[in-house]
Design a protein around this motif. Structure first.
Motif, short mmCIF file in Angstrom:
data_model
loop_
_atom_site.label_atom_id
_atom_site.label_comp_id
_atom_site.label_asym_id
_atom_site.label_seq_id
_atom_site.Cartn_x
_atom_site.Cartn_y
_atom_site.Cartn_z
N ALA A 112 0.81 -1.22 0.00
CA ALA A 112 0.00 0.00 0.00
C ALA A 112 0.84 1.28 0.00
O ALA A 112 0.60 2.18 -0.82
N PRO A 113 1.85 1.43 0.90
CA PRO A 113 2.63 2.67 0.86
C PRO A 113 3.44 2.84 -0.42
O PRO A 113 3.63 3.96 -0.89
N ILE A 114 3.90 1.73 -0.99
CA ILE A 114 4.66 1.81 -2.24
C ILE A 114 3.77 2.34 -3.36
O ILE A 114 4.13 3.29 -4.08
N VAL A 115 2.59 1.75 -3.49
CA VAL A 115 1.65 2.19 -4.51
C VAL A 115 1.21 3.63 -4.24
O VAL A 115 1.05 4.43 -5.18
N GLY A 116 1.03 3.98 -2.97
CA GLY A 116 0.60 5.34 -2.62
C GLY A 116 1.60 6.38 -3.05
O GLY A 116 1.24 7.44 -3.58
N VAL A 117 2.89 6.11 -2.83
CA VAL A 117 3.93 7.07 -3.22
C VAL A 117 3.99 7.21 -4.73
O VAL A 117 4.07 8.33 -5.26
N ILE A 118 3.94 6.10 -5.45
CA ILE A 118 4.00 6.16 -6.91
C ILE A 118 2.79 6.90 -7.47
O ILE A 118 2.92 7.77 -8.35
N TYR A 119 1.60 6.59 -6.95
CA TYR A 119 0.39 7.24 -7.45
C TYR A 119 0.42 8.73 -7.18
O TYR A 119 -0.07 9.53 -7.98
N ALA A 120 1.01 9.12 -6.02
CA ALA A 120 1.09 10.55 -5.68
C ALA A 120 1.90 11.32 -6.72
O ALA A 120 1.62 12.50 -6.98
N LEU A 121 2.90 10.68 -7.31
CA LEU A 121 3.71 11.36 -8.34
C LEU A 121 2.86 11.78 -9.53
O LEU A 121 3.20 12.73 -10.24
N PHE A 122 1.76 11.07 -9.76
CA PHE A 122 0.96 11.30 -10.96
C PHE A 122 -0.23 12.21 -10.72
O PHE A 122 -0.94 12.55 -11.68
N ILE A 123 -0.47 12.61 -9.46
CA ILE A 123 -1.65 13.44 -9.19
C ILE A 123 -1.34 14.74 -8.46
O ILE A 123 -2.12 15.69 -8.54
N LEU A 124 -0.20 14.83 -7.76
CA LEU A 124 0.09 16.03 -6.98
C LEU A 124 0.60 17.16 -7.86
O LEU A 124 1.58 16.96 -8.60
N PRO A 125 0.01 18.33 -7.81
CA PRO A 125 0.51 19.46 -8.61
C PRO A 125 1.84 20.00 -8.11
O PRO A 125 2.62 20.57 -8.89
N THR A 126 2.13 19.85 -6.81
CA THR A 126 3.42 20.28 -6.25
C THR A 126 4.01 19.15 -5.43
O THR A 126 3.28 18.38 -4.78
N VAL A 236 -9.09 12.03 -12.81
CA VAL A 236 -7.69 12.20 -12.40
C VAL A 236 -6.85 12.69 -13.57
O VAL A 236 -7.27 12.59 -14.74
N PRO A 237 -5.66 13.25 -13.30
CA PRO A 237 -4.78 13.67 -14.41
C PRO A 237 -4.46 12.52 -15.35
O PRO A 237 -4.49 11.35 -14.97
N LEU A 238 -4.14 12.88 -16.59
CA LEU A 238 -3.85 11.87 -17.60
C LEU A 238 -2.71 10.96 -17.16
O LEU A 238 -2.71 9.76 -17.47
N ALA A 239 -1.71 11.51 -16.47
CA ALA A 239 -0.60 10.68 -15.99
C ALA A 239 -1.11 9.57 -15.07
O ALA A 239 -0.69 8.41 -15.19
N ALA A 240 -2.03 9.92 -14.18
CA ALA A 240 -2.61 8.92 -13.28
C ALA A 240 -3.47 7.93 -14.04
O ALA A 240 -3.51 6.73 -13.71
N ALA A 241 -4.19 8.39 -15.06
CA ALA A 241 -5.02 7.49 -15.87
C ALA A 241 -4.15 6.47 -16.59
O ALA A 241 -4.52 5.29 -16.71
N LEU A 242 -2.98 6.91 -17.10
CA LEU A 242 -2.05 5.97 -17.73
C LEU A 242 -1.58 4.92 -16.72
O LEU A 242 -1.50 3.73 -17.04
N TYR A 243 -1.28 5.39 -15.52
CA TYR A 243 -0.87 4.47 -14.47
C TYR A 243 -1.96 3.44 -14.20
O TYR A 243 -1.69 2.24 -14.05
N LEU A 244 -3.20 3.89 -14.11
CA LEU A 244 -4.32 2.97 -13.85
C LEU A 244 -4.48 1.96 -14.98
O LEU A 244 -4.74 0.78 -14.73
N LEU A 245 -4.33 2.42 -16.23
CA LEU A 245 -4.48 1.51 -17.37
C LEU A 245 -3.42 0.41 -17.33
O LEU A 245 -3.74 -0.78 -17.48
N VAL A 246 -2.17 0.80 -17.13
CA VAL A 246 -1.10 -0.20 -17.08
C VAL A 246 -1.30 -1.15 -15.89
O VAL A 246 -1.10 -2.36 -16.00
N THR A 247 -1.75 -0.60 -14.77
CA THR A 247 -1.95 -1.42 -13.57
C THR A 247 -3.04 -2.47 -13.76
O THR A 247 -2.85 -3.64 -13.43
N VAL A 248 -4.20 -2.05 -14.29
CA VAL A 248 -5.29 -3.02 -14.44
C VAL A 248 -4.96 -4.07 -15.50
O VAL A 248 -5.33 -5.24 -15.37
#
Length: 270
Positions: A112-126, A236-248
């Motif tokens: 969970a924390p690993i996925v949380g950190v990676i996902y944060a890279l794709f959604i946080l503006p700062t 979500v941002p397109l970067a996060a959507a790409l992450y979700l596509l690859v993940t599923v």
């Protein structure tokens, strides 16, 4: 309170962000202006590869639960009026099998924390007080920091952006449908065709119609949940959507492989 502003976590995110953008620079000669999007895909694949042991642990736990299911059902029937005895007998059954009802949960919590950190890279503006440079990059001219819902609300959605968002979101939904079909529960009697006498006997002891309706409703609900990721991808941002596509997509392929490697025991006749 912004959890990601916590200094150790902010430093971890900043380091991950630097590595991600460095990878995008390495991929730039090959992917051009879409190098950041390629970096998102590659990092997601690397993370999912590192988490393969978690998937194996979950597959083993699922097989154990399926193997013990008939005996657990018998315990629930026998001790329906004695919850304490049921709990003791259930734990004893798992102990005798050399496993635990919580098998597979610990690896899931670890990831969970690993996925949380990676996902944060794709959604946080700062990140760590500076703009997230990843979200300023583009995929086929569409900013990785933009979302379909946000573009529609702002009136900035172009045909090209709609096509990019559409491909990603529809692909996620398609993977969800494939997952639903591949792993939907099968009735216990599907393994072999029944004779006329068996069908007559089964009809005489058919289960409660209300129970059947409840089971069907549960299956439909689980099927709908498969498409929740596609709904999330709209916002979500397109970067996060790409992450979700690859993940599923990865998860579907991994589950298919693990199901063959660790097959579930055949269902008992109803």
């Amino acid at each position: 309170m912004d959890l990601y502003a916590f200094p150790p976590l902010a430093a971890l995110l900043d380091g991950a962000h630097a590595l991600l953008m460095g990878l995008a620079d390495v991929l730039q000669p090959l992917a051009g202006t879409s190098s950041a999007a390629a970096a998102v895909v590659l990092v997601t694949l690397l993370v999912r590869t590192a988490l393969i042991p978690v998937g194996i642990s979950q597959a083993k736990a699922e097989r154990t639960r399926a193997r013990l299911a008939p005996r657990l059902a018998e315990l629930r029937r026998r001790h329906a009026n004695d919850p304490e005895r049921l709990q003791r007998e259930t734990m004893a059954l798992y102990a005798a099998d050399g496993t635990s009802p919580f098998a597979g949960c610990l690896p899931l919590l670890i990831q969970a924390p690993i996925v949380g950190v990676i996902y944060a890279l794709f959604i946080l503006p700062t990140i760590a007080g500076h703009p997230n440079a990843l979200l300023e990059q583009t995929l086929f001219g569409v900013p990785l920091g933009s979302s379909l819902a946000g573009s529609i609300a702002a009136g900035t959605l172009t045909p090209g952006a709609l096509a990019v968002f559409g491909v990603v979101i529809v692909s996620i939904a398609l993977v969800g449908e494939l997952t639903r079909r591949a792993f939907r529960p099968r009735p216990a009697g599907d393994a072999a065709p029944a004779s006329a006498a068996t069908r007559s006997a089964d009809a005489a002891k058919s289960p409660d119609p209300a129970a059947l309706l409840g089971s069907a409703a549960m299956v439909r609900m689980l099927g709908l949940l498969q498409f929740l990721t596609a709904v999330v991808a709209v916002f979500v941002p397109l970067a996060a959507a790409l992450y979700l596509l690859v993940t599923v997509a990865w998860t579907l392929g991994q589950r298919l492989v693990l199901r063959r490697t660790f097959p579930l025991p055949p269902a008992l006749p109803a």
